[in-house]
Design an enzyme around this catalytic site. Structure first.
Site, short mmCIF file in Angstrom:
data_model
loop_
_atom_site.label_atom_id
_atom_site.label_comp_id
_atom_site.label_asym_id
_atom_site.label_seq_id
_atom_site.Cartn_x
_atom_site.Cartn_y
_atom_site.Cartn_z
N ASP A 1 0.80 -1.14 0.08
CA ASP A 1 -0.01 -0.02 0.07
C ASP A 1 0.90 1.37 0.02
O ASP A 1 1.94 1.23 0.84
CB ASP A 1 -0.79 0.00 1.31
CG ASP A 1 -1.91 1.33 1.22
OD1 ASP A 1 -2.86 1.19 0.28
OD2 ASP A 1 -1.75 2.16 2.16
N ASP B 1 -43.30 24.93 35.86
CA ASP B 1 -41.94 25.18 35.77
C ASP B 1 -41.69 26.44 36.45
O ASP B 1 -42.45 27.41 36.71
CB ASP B 1 -41.14 25.14 34.50
CG ASP B 1 -39.94 24.50 34.48
OD1 ASP B 1 -39.01 24.61 35.57
OD2 ASP B 1 -39.50 23.41 33.73
N GLY C 1 -44.00 28.35 38.76
CA GLY C 1 -44.13 27.92 40.20
C GLY C 1 -43.12 26.91 40.43
O GLY C 1 -42.32 26.28 39.59
N ASP C 2 -42.74 26.47 41.67
CA ASP C 2 -41.81 25.66 42.32
C ASP C 2 -42.63 24.50 42.79
O ASP C 2 -43.25 24.39 43.56
CB ASP C 2 -41.12 26.25 43.42
CG ASP C 2 -40.00 25.27 43.91
OD1 ASP C 2 -39.91 24.14 43.66
OD2 ASP C 2 -38.87 25.83 44.42
N ARG D 1 -37.99 12.97 33.40
CA ARG D 1 -36.52 13.25 33.62
C ARG D 1 -36.12 14.15 34.41
O ARG D 1 -35.48 15.14 34.43
CB ARG D 1 -35.81 13.52 32.14
CG ARG D 1 -35.65 12.41 31.09
CD ARG D 1 -34.84 12.70 29.83
NE ARG D 1 -35.60 13.21 29.12
CZ ARG D 1 -35.41 13.54 27.74
NH1 ARG D 1 -34.14 13.19 27.34
NH2 ARG D 1 -36.09 13.83 26.89
#
Length: 612
Positions: free
Chosen positions: A88, A473, A499-500, A516
């Site tokens: 080669d 969220d 919101g939390d 997730r």
């Protein structure tokens, strides 16, 4: 006439040249060697990046060519050859390997790189001696390479294109043939001229002398031979050791190597310094070196995306490197190098007309594509890359990488939008898998906790037109949602609530989604969140949990690796197995838990709230 006596010893052997090259055939025929031509079918697709030197790549390619022919002839029940010769030839300039050009434009790029410069021509040669024992093929492989330095003159564009249009470059390594018209390009040659043509005859004959007439046992240390010595007696290369065992000779730093083996594996090696047998040569760590170089591939992709190269190449009309350079404001040579790399990576198509996107690039790398991952790639470049540079400290101190430096936080609006865009694009890739993992038509309302930009919620509403979905969220996420709002009737059925979810009241819903989310939190916070969800559910309400679960049968190895790498910088939460998530759901009042795949790397669990 046989010019080298050692070639005469091959006249009565079945010698095969594993090459269709007319130049190699002519060189060996003129030297008096009798042989059969059986072109190798070995696909020359070895990963060049996995070889430490260009000549190592050429030698391994030659070896694989020869072994493929030896095995094919043996398996076809033909007469097993005595000797198979593989070769080669490559051209290397500044560490870049140049083989045969793909087209005229590729030939021009090659010749332009060589123009006015010195380069090296390497030919790797493999000599395979074959032995058939009880139907099994034993092989003894000897390898070497030859290097010749060639200097091109300073050539005009007109002359280069005239040579290219002659057609000669198309089947030549490096895009030129020194023995024909290409000779007019060459200013000087240092080394073996025939090596540049395609086969180093002088070194080949020396190698045969070593194989058939080795030095005495006490003088195994090789010395450089300036000429081919006369040969009076020759021995079978498999019987050079006194006890009949096969001998493997190796000289550190030499261009030569001899290996003996069955099924392509070396059986042993001789340490010439202490004259004793040592273990076999370990396999070449190609995969390991590929991992070492992985960051270079990532950075090349990051750079192309940052420059919006794929945006420029959107469409069916190929663009020249000079035009791309002008549009993205980079140098022409820099653009050409980057475009070539992207073509090698399969992101671009390269032709004589120029460069254009592959289907993959149009779908995922163009900024305005529906499934564009550009924001995710840019976030990886500008944020995740910096986090991983702090990996060692994070592991030593057991901290998250974000805690080690404040400059990695998302400070600007652009950075926040980029992060949200990254999450948005990743969610869209798996959203349909998630919403179709189970039949959710029994539910009239749903609440997606931590639903970010609403990509999953909109897919849920599209699949179930009668379902109304609320996304919960944090306020600084919700304020950017309009940036990602698409058109469509499903948009009207999706609402957003800032919101939390650990502190604020949750909206009423028949189905709650946690996609997730839980893996990012420690056990105490997970229990707190599930307790709040359970309290908000009426009997029969559902909880759909989606996570990367590493013990799932549907889990792909690549997805497992991705999540494991991410976990290196994650100390707050942890990954859990199916049994743990199932136990969590049951502990908080959800029964009849079902499990289903939810897209590449993801698993969904659906539980129903049990009456208290």
């Amino acid at each position: 006439m046989v010019l080298c006596p050692v070639l005469g010893k091959l006249l009565h052997k079945h010698v095969v040249l594993a090459s269709a090259s007319p130049r190699r055939r002519e060189i060996l025929s003129n030297a008096g060697l009798r042989f059969e031509v059986v072109p190798s079918k070995f696909k020359e697709k070895l990963n060049k990046a996995s070889f430490s030197t260009p000549y190592a790549y050429a030698v391994e390619t030659a070896r694989q060519k020869a072994l493929e022919v030896a095995n094919r002839l043996h398996q076809k029940d033909l007469r097993t050859p005595d000797v198979v010769i593989g070769a080669d030839t490559i051209v290397a300039v500044s560490g870049l390997i140049l083989e045969k050009p793909l087209d005229k434009q590729d030939a021009y790029r090659m010749l332009s790189r060589l123009n006015g410069k010195e380069h090296s021509v390497f030919t790797g040669v493999a000599i395979v001696h074959c032995y058939s024992k009880e139907g099994q093929l034993d092989t003894e492989v000897s390898e070497f390479y030859e290097e010749t330095t060639v200097k091109f003159s300073e050539l005009s564009e007109e002359l280069l294109w005239e040579y290219i249009h002659s057609g000669e470059p198309m089947d030549k390594a490096g895009g030129y043939g020194i023995q024909a018209l290409g000779g007019m390009l060459v200013e000087y040659v240092h080394g073996d001229f025939l090596n540049v043509v395609g086969f180093p005859l002088n070194h080949f004959c020396k190698k045969l002398v070593e194989l058939y007439h080795p030095p005495h046992q006490g003088h195994l240390q090789r010395t450089r031979q300036d000429s081919i010595p006369p040969v009076d007696t020759f021995e079978n290369p498999s019987d050079v050791d006194g006890d009949g065992s096969k001998l493997v000779q190796r000289t550190v730093g030499s261009k030569d190597r001899t290996e003996v083996g069955t099924d392509h594996q070396a059986r042993g090696a001789l340490n010439t310094d202490c004259n004793r047998m040592v273990g076999p040569l370990p396999p070449f760590p190609a995969r390991l070196l590929e991992l070492v170089d992985g960051f270079k591939v990532s950075k090349a992709l990051f750079t192309a995306c940052r420059l919006k190269v794929f945006d420029v190449l959107k469409g069916e009309v190929p663009q020249k490197a000079v035009d791309v350079a002008s549009m993205v404001d980079v140098s022409v040579c820099g653009a050409e190098r980057l475009l070539d790399v992207c073509a090698i990576l399969g992101l671009l198509e390269r032709s004589e007309r120029g460069y254009c996107n592959t289907e993959l690039a149009d779908l995922y790398l163009v900024s305005d594509s529906e499934y564009s991952l550009r924001d995710f790639i840019m976030h990886s470049d500008q944020h995740t890359w910096n986090l991983f540079t702090r990996l060692e400290v994070a592991i030593r101190e057991g901290k998250k990488a974000e805690d080690l430096s404040q400059d990695t936080s998302l400070q600007t609006r652009e950075e926040k939008l980029q992060f949200l865009g990254a999450m948005h694009s990743l969610t869209k890739l798996t959203a349909r898998h998630v919403v179709t993992a189970f039949d959710l038509s029994q539910f009239a309302s749903a609440c997606d906790l931590g639903g970010c930009t609403g990509a999953l919620a909109r897919e849920l509403s599209r699949e179930y037109p009668d379902l109304k979905v609320t996304v919960v969220d944090l306020p600084d996420v919700i304020e950017h949602v309009p940036h990602f709002q698409p058109d469509g009737p499903e948009t009207a059925r999706v609402s957003f609530q800032a919101g939390d979810f650990f502190r604020d009241s949750l909206p009423e819903a028949d189905l709650f989604l946690l996609s997730r989310v839980l893996h990012d939190w420690p056990d105490d916070r997970v229990h707190a969140l599930l307790s709040r969800v359970s309290s908000s559910c009426h009997p029969g309400a559902g909880l759909l949990l989606v996570e990367a679960i590493l013990d799932s049968e549907e889990q792909e190895p690549r997805a497992s690796l991705t999540w494991s790498l991410n976990s290196l910088l994650q100390t707050r939460g942890r990954d859990r197995c199916v049994a743990e998530y199932r136990a969590l759901l049951e502990q908080h009042g959800f029964g009849d838990v079902q499990e289903a795949p939810a897209g590449p790397g993801l698993t969904a669990l659906l539980g129903s709230r049990i009456s208290q």
